[in-house]
Design a protein around this motif. Structure first.
Motif, mmCIF file in Angstrom:
data_model
loop_
_atom_site.group_PDB
_atom_site.id
_atom_site.type_symbol
_atom_site.label_atom_id
_atom_site.label_comp_id
_atom_site.label_asym_id
_atom_site.label_seq_id
_atom_site.Cartn_x
_atom_site.Cartn_y
_atom_site.Cartn_z
ATOM 1 N N PHE A 141 49.064 35.912 36.554
ATOM 2 C CA PHE A 141 47.918 36.376 35.778
ATOM 3 C C PHE A 141 46.669 36.414 36.646
ATOM 4 O O PHE A 141 45.892 37.369 36.609
ATOM 5 C CB PHE A 141 47.691 35.477 34.560
ATOM 6 C CG PHE A 141 46.585 35.958 33.675
ATOM 7 C CD1 PHE A 141 46.824 36.919 32.709
ATOM 8 C CD2 PHE A 141 45.298 35.460 33.819
ATOM 9 C CE1 PHE A 141 45.800 37.372 31.895
ATOM 10 C CE2 PHE A 141 44.275 35.908 33.008
ATOM 11 C CZ PHE A 141 44.523 36.876 32.043
ATOM 12 N N LEU A 142 46.476 35.377 37.464
ATOM 13 C CA LEU A 142 45.326 35.328 38.358
ATOM 14 C C LEU A 142 45.428 36.411 39.429
ATOM 15 O O LEU A 142 44.421 37.010 39.816
ATOM 16 C CB LEU A 142 45.201 33.941 38.986
ATOM 17 C CG LEU A 142 43.899 33.643 39.711
ATOM 18 C CD1 LEU A 142 42.705 33.828 38.787
ATOM 19 C CD2 LEU A 142 43.914 32.230 40.253
ATOM 20 N N VAL A 143 46.635 36.677 39.902
ATOM 21 C CA VAL A 143 46.839 37.777 40.859
ATOM 22 C C VAL A 143 46.420 39.094 40.211
ATOM 23 O O VAL A 143 45.689 39.894 40.807
ATOM 24 C CB VAL A 143 48.314 37.843 41.332
ATOM 25 C CG1 VAL A 143 48.573 39.122 42.116
ATOM 26 C CG2 VAL A 143 48.671 36.622 42.163
ATOM 27 N N ALA A 144 46.869 39.318 38.977
ATOM 28 C CA ALA A 144 46.519 40.554 38.266
ATOM 29 C C ALA A 144 45.010 40.649 38.045
ATOM 30 O O ALA A 144 44.429 41.736 38.184
ATOM 31 C CB ALA A 144 47.260 40.623 36.932
ATOM 32 N N LEU A 145 44.361 39.538 37.737
ATOM 33 C CA LEU A 145 42.913 39.552 37.547
ATOM 34 C C LEU A 145 42.211 39.942 38.843
ATOM 35 O O LEU A 145 41.295 40.776 38.836
ATOM 36 C CB LEU A 145 42.416 38.186 37.060
ATOM 37 C CG LEU A 145 40.907 38.056 36.862
ATOM 38 C CD1 LEU A 145 40.405 39.042 35.810
ATOM 39 C CD2 LEU A 145 40.548 36.623 36.480
ATOM 40 N N ASN A 146 42.633 39.373 39.959
ATOM 41 C CA ASN A 146 42.021 39.725 41.247
ATOM 42 C C ASN A 146 42.251 41.191 41.597
ATOM 43 O O ASN A 146 41.365 41.849 42.138
ATOM 44 C CB ASN A 146 42.548 38.819 42.357
ATOM 45 C CG ASN A 146 41.955 37.431 42.288
ATOM 46 O OD1 ASN A 146 40.851 37.241 41.786
ATOM 47 N ND2 ASN A 146 42.692 36.453 42.783
ATOM 48 N N THR A 187 35.880 39.927 33.957
ATOM 49 C CA THR A 187 36.162 38.689 34.677
ATOM 50 C C THR A 187 36.001 37.470 33.771
ATOM 51 O O THR A 187 36.827 36.553 33.809
ATOM 52 C CB THR A 187 35.252 38.572 35.912
ATOM 53 O OG1 THR A 187 35.432 39.740 36.722
ATOM 54 C CG2 THR A 187 35.603 37.353 36.732
ATOM 55 N N VAL A 188 34.961 37.454 32.953
ATOM 56 C CA VAL A 188 34.786 36.339 32.015
ATOM 57 C C VAL A 188 35.983 36.261 31.076
ATOM 58 O O VAL A 188 36.566 35.188 30.869
ATOM 59 C CB VAL A 188 33.468 36.490 31.214
ATOM 60 C CG1 VAL A 188 33.430 35.542 30.037
ATOM 61 C CG2 VAL A 188 32.269 36.258 32.117
ATOM 62 N N THR A 189 36.368 37.406 30.521
ATOM 63 C CA THR A 189 37.525 37.442 29.617
ATOM 64 C C THR A 189 38.791 36.981 30.338
ATOM 65 O O THR A 189 39.564 36.182 29.800
ATOM 66 C CB THR A 189 37.718 38.866 29.061
ATOM 67 O OG1 THR A 189 36.510 39.281 28.427
ATOM 68 C CG2 THR A 189 38.863 38.911 28.070
ATOM 69 N N GLY A 190 38.986 37.479 31.552
ATOM 70 C CA GLY A 190 40.170 37.108 32.325
ATOM 71 C C GLY A 190 40.232 35.626 32.642
ATOM 72 O O GLY A 190 41.295 35.002 32.541
ATOM 73 N N SER A 192 38.684 41.244 47.124
ATOM 74 C CA SER A 192 39.465 41.021 45.899
ATOM 75 C C SER A 192 40.954 41.165 46.163
ATOM 76 O O SER A 192 41.757 40.372 45.668
ATOM 77 C CB SER A 192 39.032 42.009 44.818
ATOM 78 O OG SER A 192 37.695 41.814 44.479
ATOM 79 N N PHE A 193 41.328 42.173 46.933
ATOM 80 C CA PHE A 193 42.748 42.366 47.240
ATOM 81 C C PHE A 193 43.266 41.277 48.177
ATOM 82 O O PHE A 193 44.419 40.850 48.053
ATOM 83 C CB PHE A 193 42.993 43.763 47.804
ATOM 84 C CG PHE A 193 42.734 44.843 46.792
ATOM 85 C CD1 PHE A 193 43.366 44.844 45.555
ATOM 86 C CD2 PHE A 193 41.845 45.863 47.062
ATOM 87 C CE1 PHE A 193 43.128 45.825 44.615
ATOM 88 C CE2 PHE A 193 41.589 46.865 46.131
ATOM 89 C CZ PHE A 193 42.231 46.844 44.901
ATOM 90 N N VAL A 194 42.422 40.804 49.092
ATOM 91 C CA VAL A 194 42.805 39.682 49.948
ATOM 92 C C VAL A 194 43.005 38.429 49.088
ATOM 93 O O VAL A 194 43.971 37.673 49.278
ATOM 94 C CB VAL A 194 41.752 39.444 51.055
ATOM 95 C CG1 VAL A 194 41.992 38.129 51.773
ATOM 96 C CG2 VAL A 194 41.752 40.600 52.041
ATOM 97 N N ALA A 195 42.111 38.212 48.121
ATOM 98 C CA ALA A 195 42.252 37.065 47.213
ATOM 99 C C ALA A 195 43.523 37.186 46.387
ATOM 100 O O ALA A 195 44.218 36.182 46.159
ATOM 101 C CB ALA A 195 41.029 36.969 46.296
ATOM 102 N N ALA A 196 43.842 38.393 45.940
ATOM 103 C CA ALA A 196 45.086 38.592 45.183
ATOM 104 C C ALA A 196 46.292 38.249 46.049
ATOM 105 O O ALA A 196 47.236 37.595 45.585
ATOM 106 C CB ALA A 196 45.178 40.031 44.678
#
Length: 176
Positions: free
Chosen positions: A72-77, A57-60, A158-162
């Motif tokens: 990119f944020l969707v993929a991170l979530n 998460t820090v790297t992302g 996490s999937f809801v956030a994505a």
């Protein structure tokens, strides 16, 4: 409800997920340090999931700040959600071992806690706590079971956030 919705928008969920992961690690270390509950190999494996999630998460988030794209944020979530699913699998496997439903992995039969302050002969085998013995149960679930439940809730979030990010709940100046 607006508070929950605001946590799932933008870059906030990765920070919340990282904070919750750190709190889970802190709780595990508190049980070990103050409660005297030495971790078995499967307990340590459950902690590795949270450490990996924090590093990812820090790297992302650093990469997202360099390339602020919504996808990119969707993929991170989604990756955070998948990491939590790994946590669910490891935790429920451990709970299954404690209940005697699944066989313990090699090296989990333990004969007692390790005392790091005692100097021993390195030629003697090390004794580790057993993966089959839960120290206590709350509402029928051991610590491993509750870890699985919490990781499952965090995976769903996490999937809801994505999904919220995919639908455009990020900064309006971004383009997909």
């Amino acid at each position: 409800m607006d508070f929950v919705r605001s946590l799932l928008k933008d870059w906030k969920w990765p920070l919340v997920a990282m904070t919750l992961s750190a709190l889970m690690l802190a709780a595990a270390h508190a049980f070990e340090t103050f409660g005297g509950l030495a971790p078995c190999p499967l307990c340590l494996r459950q902690r590795e999931v949270y450490w990996a999630l924090i590093a990812m998460t820090v790297t992302g988030l650093v990469l997202w700040r360099l390339i602020p794209k919504r996808r990119f944020l969707v993929a991170l979530n989604v990756m955070i959600g998948l990491a939590f699913i790994v946590g669910v699998i490891v935790a429920f496997y451990h709970a299954g071992v404690e209940w005697g439903l699944l066989p313990p992995p090699e090296g989990c039969s333990g004969e007692g806690p390790i005392d790091p302050l005692v100097i021993r002969d390195f030629n003697e085998p090390m004794h580790v706590p057993s993966c089959t013995d839960a120290p206590f149960y709350i509402l029928g679930l051991s610590m491993a079971g509750w870890n699985g439940v919490i990781a499952g809730i965090m995976a769903v979030a996490s999937f809801v956030a994505a999904g919220a990010t995919w639908r455009g709940a990020v900064r309006p100046e971004e383009t997909a």
